[in-house]
Design a protein around this motif. Structure first.
Motif, PDB file in Angstrom:
ATOM      1  N   VAL A  95      54.552 -10.313 -35.903  1.00  0.00           N
ATOM      2  CA  VAL A  95      54.368 -11.011 -37.171  1.00  0.00           C
ATOM      3  C   VAL A  95      55.563 -11.925 -37.369  1.00  0.00           C
ATOM      4  O   VAL A  95      56.622 -11.713 -36.808  1.00  0.00           O
ATOM      5  N   THR A  98      59.220 -16.080 -41.362  1.00  0.00           N
ATOM      6  CA  THR A  98      59.617 -17.211 -42.179  1.00  0.00           C
ATOM      7  C   THR A  98      58.416 -17.760 -42.925  1.00  0.00           C
ATOM      8  O   THR A  98      57.354 -17.913 -42.333  1.00  0.00           O
ATOM      9  N   LYS A 110      55.323 -17.344 -40.635  1.00  0.00           N
ATOM     10  CA  LYS A 110      55.245 -17.968 -39.316  1.00  0.00           C
ATOM     11  C   LYS A 110      56.342 -17.504 -38.373  1.00  0.00           C
ATOM     12  O   LYS A 110      57.242 -16.782 -38.765  1.00  0.00           O
ATOM     13  N   PHE A 111      56.283 -18.038 -37.191  1.00  0.00           N
ATOM     14  CA  PHE A 111      57.272 -17.808 -36.132  1.00  0.00           C
ATOM     15  C   PHE A 111      57.293 -16.364 -35.686  1.00  0.00           C
ATOM     16  O   PHE A 111      58.243 -15.627 -35.944  1.00  0.00           O
ATOM     17  N   ARG A 112      56.239 -15.940 -35.000  1.00  0.00           N
ATOM     18  CA  ARG A 112      56.252 -14.601 -34.416  1.00  0.00           C
ATOM     19  C   ARG A 112      57.164 -14.613 -33.201  1.00  0.00           C
ATOM     20  O   ARG A 112      57.011 -15.471 -32.340  1.00  0.00           O
TER      21      ARG A 112
END
Ligand SMILES: Nc1ncnc2c1ncn2[C@@H]1O[C@H](COP(=O)(O)OP(=O)(O)OP(=O)(O)O)[C@@H](O)[C@H]1O
Ligand SMILES: [Mg+2]
Lengths: 465, 488, 234
Positions: A95, A98, A110-112
């Motif tokens: 997960v 951000t 976002k940004f996994r």
């Protein structure tokens, strides 16, 4: 009697090369995992809190701007890493961390990290939790598979029983010996790590983390205890040491490796996850429907750009539009997240054959890295976004301008920006986690009791033979 | 009947086959394997179909939007429709953004069902608009993170994780069972070398396993996936078979080597499981950690910070446009097309330009990040030589077209297309040129350029060769040791 | 035919065989006597190349055992103390398998049955699974394997231990018959009576050394027993 047997078994085990090699490897990996995890967490947390502060600072000092454009720049919020994520990163790699809070779109986290990782990530993450969940049961099996069968094969079991050693003390003596082998390996590292973590925390969070650690210890104790007694039971029931080993290894492979995957495939069939396209489509349609309804009731207009709604009413219009969307957003995301939680709950039943599934959920929950706590963060972030949006709309309503078509020349200043509070996210407390995961703990306890009963039955049998 | 001389090896093979059939282990192991292969294939096919359907849906969506746009444009030009600034297809800024029905899509590779790889996490389509890359390139497919963590039960999992365990089940007591049982003495008093004996035993077991794991998936794929029948795909299937065979051989060689040490069956089983744990479980996760340490993933916090700064700067830069006169709501006539020109509302122009600016400013950072990720992948490619499990996994996913390389290529091509999309609209927006019917059919089109097949097959060939070399080194070591094995 | 030349075998600090030289001529039946742990089995194992000598060499029909293991094994047949076979196969199938490995060709069923009969296995047991056999029955399949091989030399390690007296007698007769056909036999035993009865030569081992060699016709039963006990005591 019990103590004598435990001491004898322990001496035998410590003289055996198996414990030395396997245990040494596990301890080494544990230290490696803790070191790397700690390092990563310190770096991430400092980076994120600095980022968060900078971001809010920039928000405050963005100068004079139309409020709607300020919402366009938006705000970034970062998910803080719970301190026990070093122990169990849970779903963390899968997960994001951000959220960019902007006007008019539900913010997604976002940004996994897994997206930034290579295919290797899919083999798993070297974490202390992984070691305890997967490798330690194997270690218990490897050092304990012949603890009863070997005594029988060598004939020492007959001797012991003929001397009047009760089967019960034999069982608990052997269990104590096995458990202390495991304890010797993990207790020092675990304790040192727990102290380190607690000392580094601000005083306010300490109690919570200590509770979490205690509950984690209980969960893992039950889980490893289950394997200790299961190993003894199988060792007593199997025809030979070799058969015991093969049976136990087969169970280990099926329970820790195959069951979790099969369970997640099965629940995916039971409660299908929507594809992104379907989800986005549905969401867009619902938001548009809600918007249309709101527009016609509030303004009697069919669309947002109806000439009958002057720009000076833009603030009120935005407010109506946004608020109409909230319901659709809540409903759609709620449904998706409920599906995820339902999938996970259904997998809980697999815990009845593969306790690792139950333990994994419990461990993540108590470490603060499970989905319910991620959801909590996402909800908080969305609440912050709505707060910004509402403040902006209110300001526009208040300054319902007489500027006509020059509406966008209106500029708000620092006072408005300052009225948006800084995003402060408080990780949920241990009771939140327990409320979600008590069932897993109960399941582990049941499994533990079952294994003790099985072992008692198994050890009372050689008397009869 | 005239007695006919037989090579000893085939005698051993026949004999072993008979023994294994009689005591049912082979049957059991083969059933387990067949079940798992079947299930793994089913999961892979289901996922591949899901993704196929998604792409089909996206393309349909694209088609529909296009038809709607051109219908709308026609009626706008004929003056039949009320004009709305954000959904006026004559307005290039609207076409580039909200009205854009353009998608970048990547089709499944024909053999996608063989391994799920990264396909459950990486998107196989992106919606292309003028939005900044940071806004759309990090979208992911929706999947329960818990399931991502568990991993899928696909064919690659069966091969990488389970197959070695089944090899272990069949091979941990190749010789030790004969010794414990006592038959080894009688066997070795015959003119028969242990090397031949071991080879015969391995051949039977390996053939039995391979007879299930290789043909079943390939035949099923050939039957139900017509796109898997091309010449290139057949080569890939051949490679896949070679890969699986080499990996199986590797594990049998390990089992043979362990057996030549002359320990008991239980000890052999322990050693085999220890080796499996180290090679398949521990080494990959440790290397994952090592890769993260040696070549850390880019800091996404830094990206977020830079995005904020870039956004703020471009907001400031186009401040005039953002706050310009806005008369379109009260004066829809202003949006009419006149002489193929249209007034692009300045706020819309500002959005377009600001996003473009954000990307320009962030580009160096993204370049650096991509570089870092590429570096990571290179490191993994090199490290995979240390662990057969990683080696095989990377190769299996690359045959299935679900590896990181392919998704990186898709991302790169999408970025280029995004750039092209913007460049097409940039002059039209700046010069206020209205979209024409002809323009609608000449919008930039997406073409996925598949990675060159020769490159893939080359990289897999040498992995196969490496695996075979490794297996043959271990195997010959085992054969060499076997001649010095004490029968006692 | 069977020659051990100055053979020494060391297990760590333990010297199991100490400079043993022994030669069995074609057609002879050589019986090795000796206390438990004297090194008899070790010597047999050395002839089979199951163990390698620490020093010295062993030959079968002038072929070196270590250097030409497969060739020498083609010449000899071996019946261990405990004949163990594949339990899931029948006696006949076991014989078929081992004999085809031994001679490189399939024997017809009729011939296999003849061999089993010659070894003394009841006809009706031939198709039963070996798991159901008694020790003696397995021993007989072992003999049949040796017969099938038509070996020039026989190596036997306490072949009659565990056999009932009549079976032991039949076995001895088989041995004598074989030696009359020119087969060389080396057998270990604890049975002085049988050694005297069937053996042409007798060797007595003690703590890894061959301490006495005599022809069986030269001594009476009583002399042999006295001699044996005398060696064991000193
Ligand atoms: N593999 C081995 N490792 C170490 N010592 C061994 C080994 N095999 C035999 N020995 C030792 O060598 C000596 C000779 O053993 P051997 O089996 O040859 O005796 P034997 O004459 O056959 O005795 P028995 O009459 O009991 O069968 C014994 O002292 C034994 O302990
Ligand atoms: Mg002996």
């Amino acid at each position: 009697m019990f103590a004598i047997i435990a001491a004898k078994d322990l001496r035998e085990l410590t003289r055996d090369g198996r414990l030395l090699w396997a245990g040494g490897l596990v301890v080494m990996l544990m230290l490696l995992a803790l070191g790397a995890g700690w390092n990563r967490q310190v770096q991430l947390n400092s980076e994120r809190s600095a980022g968060q502060a900078l971001d809010y600072d920039a928000w405050l000092h963005q100068g004079y701007r139309h409020p709607h454009d300020a919402a366009e720049q938006g705000m970034h919020v970062f998910k803080p890493e719970p301190s026990l994520a070093v122990f169990d990163p849970g779903i963390g790699p899968f997960v994001g961390s951000t959220v960019w809070l902007q006007a008019h779109r539900q913010s997604e986290v976002k940004f996994r990290p897994a997206q930034d990782a290579t295919g290797l990530q899919r083999f798993g993450e070297l974490s202390p939790a992984w070691l305890l969940q997967v490798l330690l049961p194997l270690l218990i099996i490897v050092i304990g598979f012949n603890s009863v069968s070997d005594e029988r094969e060598r004939g020492t079991l007959r001797q012991l029983l003929s001397l009047g050693a009760p089967a019960r003390s034999l069982l608990f003596g052997k269990a104590a010996a096995l458990a202390s082998c495991v304890g010797i390996l993990i207790a020092p590292v675990g304790l040192a790590f727990a102290v380190l973590i607690v000392v580094h925390l601000p005083a306010g969070e300490r109690v919570d983390v200590v509770y979490r650690i205690a509950w984690l210890a209980a969960g893992y104790g039950l889980y490893l205890g289950f394997f200790v007694f299961l190993t003894l039971a199988v060792s007593a029931l199997a025809r030979s040491s070799r058969a015991a080993l093969v049976l136990l290894l087969g169970f280990w492979v099926a329970a820790t490796l195959i069951a979790p995957r099969t369970a997640s495939e099965a629940t995916n069939l039971l409660y299908p996850t929507p594809s992104r396209l379907d989800f986005d489509d549905q969401l867009a349609r619902d938001v548009a429907d809600a918007g249309r309804k709101a527009w016609s009731t509030h303004f009697g207009a069919r669309t947002q750009w109806d000439p009958s709604v002057p720009l000076s009413k833009w603030g009120a219009a935005l407010k109506v539009d946004d608020e109409a969307g909230y319901g659709a957003l809540d409903e759609n995301f709620g449904r998706l997240w409920d599906t995820f939680e339902r999938q996970q709950r259904a997998q809980g039943w697999v815990g009845l054959v593969a306790p690792v599934v139950a333990l994994r959920g419990f461990s993540m929950g108590l470490a603060g890295t499970d989905f319910s706590q991620h959801r909590d963060f996402s909800t908080a972030a969305e609440a912050q976004r709505r707060k910004i949006q509402n403040i902006v709309s209110e300001d526009l309503i208040e300054h319902a301008d007489r500027l006509g078509n020059a509406h966008f020349t209106y500029k708000a200043g620092p006072e408005l920006w300052a009225s948006v509070p800084q995003f402060k996210y408080q990780l949920p407390s241990v009771s939140f986690a327990l409320a979600h995961h008590w069932a897993s703990l109960a399941l582990l306890a049941v499994m533990f009791c079952l294994s003790v009963a099985l072992a008692q039955y198994a050890l009372s049998r050689p008397l009869m033979r | 009947m005239q007695p006919r001389p037989l090579p000893t090896l085939s005698l051993i093979v026949l004999h072993e086959a008979r023994i294994l059939v009689r005591d049912r282990t082979l049957l059991l192991v083969c059933c387990v394997l067949a079940l798992m292969v079947g299930y793994g294939l089913f999961v892979g096919l289901a996922q591949a179909t899901l993704r196929d359907r998604m792409v089909a849906q996206v393309l349909k969506h694209e088609q529909e939007t296009q038809t709607a746009n051109s219908g709308m444009l026609q009626s706008v030009l004929a003056g039949q429709t009320a004009l709305i600034p954000f959904s006026n297809p004559a307005n290039p800024a609207a076409m580039a953004g909200t009205l854009s029905g353009r998608y970048a899509t990547m089709l499944n590779a024909p053999l996608a069902a063989l391994a799920i790889g990264q396909s459950d996490m990486m998107p196989n389509y992106y919606r292309i608009t003028y939005l900044s890359k940071v806004q759309f390139m990090y979208d992911t497919e929706i999947e329960n993170p818990w399931n991502l963590l568990s991993g899928h039960f696909d064919l690659a999992f069966v091969i990488v994780f389970v197959l070695p365990l089944l090899v272990t089940t069949l091979g941990y007591n190749l010789l030790s069972a004969e010794r414990e049982h006592g038959t080894l003495r009688l066997l070795c008093s015959q003119p028969l070398s242990i090397a031949t004996l071991m080879t015969g035993k391995v051949v039977v077991r390996m053939l039995a396993l391979l007879a299930i794991v290789i043909p079943v998936p390939l035949v099923v794929l050939l039957l139900i996936r017509p796109e898997a029948r091309g010449a290139e795909q057949l080569v890939l299937m051949l490679l896949w078979s070679a890969l699986v065979a080499a990996y199986t051989l590797f594990w049998f060689a390990v089992a043979a080597l362990v057996n030549t040490v002359g320990l008991s069956s239980s000890t052999n089983a322990l050693i085999m499981v220890a080796l499996w744990t180290i090679l398949v479980l521990i080494l990959p996760v440790t290397m994952n950690l090592a890769v993260g340490l040696v070549s850390p993933a880019p800091s996404r916090t830094e990206l977020a910070n830079r995005t904020r700064v870039a956004t703020a700067e471009s907001l400031r830069e186009y401040e005039d446009l953002y706050s310009a006169d806005y008369r379109y709501a009260s004066d829809p006539e202003a949006l009419l097309v006149k002489n193929e020109r249209i007034e692009v509302p300045s706020r819309m122009r500002a959005f377009f330009l600001a996003k473009q600016k954000v990307d320009e400013r962030i580009e160096p950072l993204l370049k650096r990040f991509d570089q870092q990720l590429l570096q990571q992948q290179k490191l993994v490619d090199r490290l995979s030589l240390l662990s057969p499990a990683i080696l095989i996994n990377e190769a299996l996913t690359s045959i299935a077209g679900t590896d990181s390389h392919r998704f990186l290529a898709f991302k790169d091509q999408t970025e280029a297309f995004h750039q092209e999309w913007r460049q097409y609209f940039s002059p039209r927006i700046l010069e206020s040129r209205a979209m024409t019917i002809r323009d609608l059919s000449s919008l930039p089109r997406w073409h996925w350029i598949e990675m060159p097949a020769s490159e893939i097959s080359w990289s897999i060939w040498w992995r196969v060769i490496l695996m075979l070399a490794l297996a043959s080194v271990l195997g010959s070591l085992a054969l060499a040791r076997s001649s010095r094995l004490s029968i006692e | 035919m069977l020659d051990a030349i100055e053979v020494t075998k060391q297990f760590g600090a333990k010297r199991a065989l100490d400079n043993v030289s022994l030669s069995v001529l074609p057609g002879e039946i050589y019986c090795l006597l000796g206390a438990n742990g004297a090194g008899k089995t070790t010597l047999v194992n050395l002839f089979l190349n199951f163990l390698q000598p620490t020093s010295g060499s062993l030959q079968i029909g002038k072929l070196d055992v270590v250097r030409q293991p497969l060739e020498t094994k083609r010449l000899l047949a071996y019946i261990p103390e405990q004949v163990t076979l594949y339990g899931v196969l029948s006696g006949l199938e076991n014989l078929a398998f081992f004999s085809s490995i031994a001679i490189g060709e399939h024997l017809p069923r009729q011939r296999l049955l003849e061999l089993l009969e010659a070894a003394g296995l009841p006809r009706q047991a031939a198709d039963d699974r070996v798991a159901t056999y008694s020790k003696g029955m397995r021993q007989k399949v072992g003999i049949a394997i040796a017969l099938a091989k038509n070996a020039k030399a026989l190596l036997l390690d306490e072949p009659t231990s565990g056999l009932d007296p009549s079976a032991a007698n039949e076995f001895s007769e088989l041995l004598v018959k074989a030696s009359n056909d020119g087969v060389t036999v080396l057998t270990t035993t604890h049975d002085l009576f049988h050694a005297k009865q069937t053996g042409t030569r007798i060797g007595i081992m003690k703590q890894g050394r061959l301490v006495e060699e005599l022809r069986s016709e030269e001594v009476s039963h009583a002399d042999l027993e006295a001699l044996y006990l005398q060696h064991m005591k000193s």
